[in-house]
Design an enzyme around this catalytic site. Structure first.
Site, short mmCIF file in Angstrom:
data_model
loop_
_atom_site.label_atom_id
_atom_site.label_comp_id
_atom_site.label_asym_id
_atom_site.label_seq_id
_atom_site.Cartn_x
_atom_site.Cartn_y
_atom_site.Cartn_z
N SER A 102 -37.46 -5.05 23.86
CA SER A 102 -36.67 -6.26 24.10
C SER A 102 -37.50 -7.51 23.79
CB SER A 102 -36.13 -6.23 25.53
OG SER A 102 -35.13 -7.20 25.72
N ASP A 152 -25.08 -2.28 21.97
CA ASP A 152 -26.03 -3.15 22.68
C ASP A 152 -25.40 -4.54 22.85
OD1 ASP A 152 -28.18 -4.82 23.45
OD2 ASP A 152 -29.63 -3.59 22.39
N HIS A 183 -28.46 -1.72 25.95
CA HIS A 183 -29.78 -2.30 25.71
C HIS A 183 -30.89 -1.47 26.38
CE1 HIS A 183 -32.11 -5.65 24.16
NE2 HIS A 183 -32.71 -5.83 25.32
#
Length: 211
Positions: A102, A152, A183
């Site tokens: 991320s 996502d 995610h």
């Protein structure tokens, strides 16, 4: 930068550089590193930016909207830190593989976008395009794994495909692994990254690692 360094059992193996997600710490991805390459040295870094008390590697203006000026500054900060850490700990600066999730994948991606020899390879879990309008350095032969979610909510499939195209256009060899868990960084995605790594860096003998 706050960090952890763990010396590996094989000096020839790539050193893994770990970058956590928003709100994480330098301990978050240590189990991932052991899965990917248990013999490698590991340098795990904590981001220097706080967002509502949560560590990050650069500021953002809103979810999915990066503070580009800060991103460029922090990218140089991390690159300089890696140069210094290589001297401090005695690892090969030219034999680093990034692994980020991320926000951590985004800073690793930004390093690839800005510096030709930042990493020998990269594992990016749920990254976005860090900056647009840049001429990327020559990434010929650089293997990159992208873990992505077809559903996502933060990083759309179109964003993943754009990043793949940009990195590939600079010469990188990009592999995208798709899942349907939003995610999240799942165990199956981590296992896919580990399998990809083992194919890229094969231990030919006790003292020889090669691509």
């Amino acid at each position: 930068m706050k960090h952890i360094f763990e010396k590996g059992t094989r000096q020839e193996a790539p050193t893994l550089v770990l970058f956590h997600g928003t709100g994480g710490t330098e301990r978050d991805l240590l189990p991932l590193a052991k899965l990917i390459s248990p013999e490698s040295s590991v340098l795990s870094v904590r981001g220097n930016v706080l967002e509502n008390g949560m560590p990050r590697f650069f500021r953002r203006l809103a979810e999915g909207v990066f503070d580009e000026e800060d991103l460029i500054f922090r990218t140089k900060e991390v690159n300089d830190f890696l140069d210094q850490a290589a001297i401090q700990y005695g690892f090969d600066r030219g034999n680093l593989v990034a692994a980020g999730y991320s926000n951590g994948a985004n800073i690793a991606g930004s390093l690839l976008f800005h510096y030709q020899h930042a990493f020998k390879g990269a594992i990016l879990h749920h990254p976005m395009v860090p900056l647009r309008g840049l001429t990327l350095p020559d990434l010929s032969g650089t293997p990159i794994f992208i873990g992505a979610g077809s559903n996502d909510p933060i990083c759309s499939p179109q964003e993943t495909e754009e990043l793949q195209e940009l990195l590939g256009g600079a010469g990188a060899s990009v592999t995208v692994h798709w899942e349907r868990f939003g995610h999240q960084l799942t165990s199956s995605e981590a296992n896919a990254a580990a399998a990809w790594f083992q194919k890229q860096w094969i231990k030919k003998s006790d003292s020889d690692w090669s691509k």
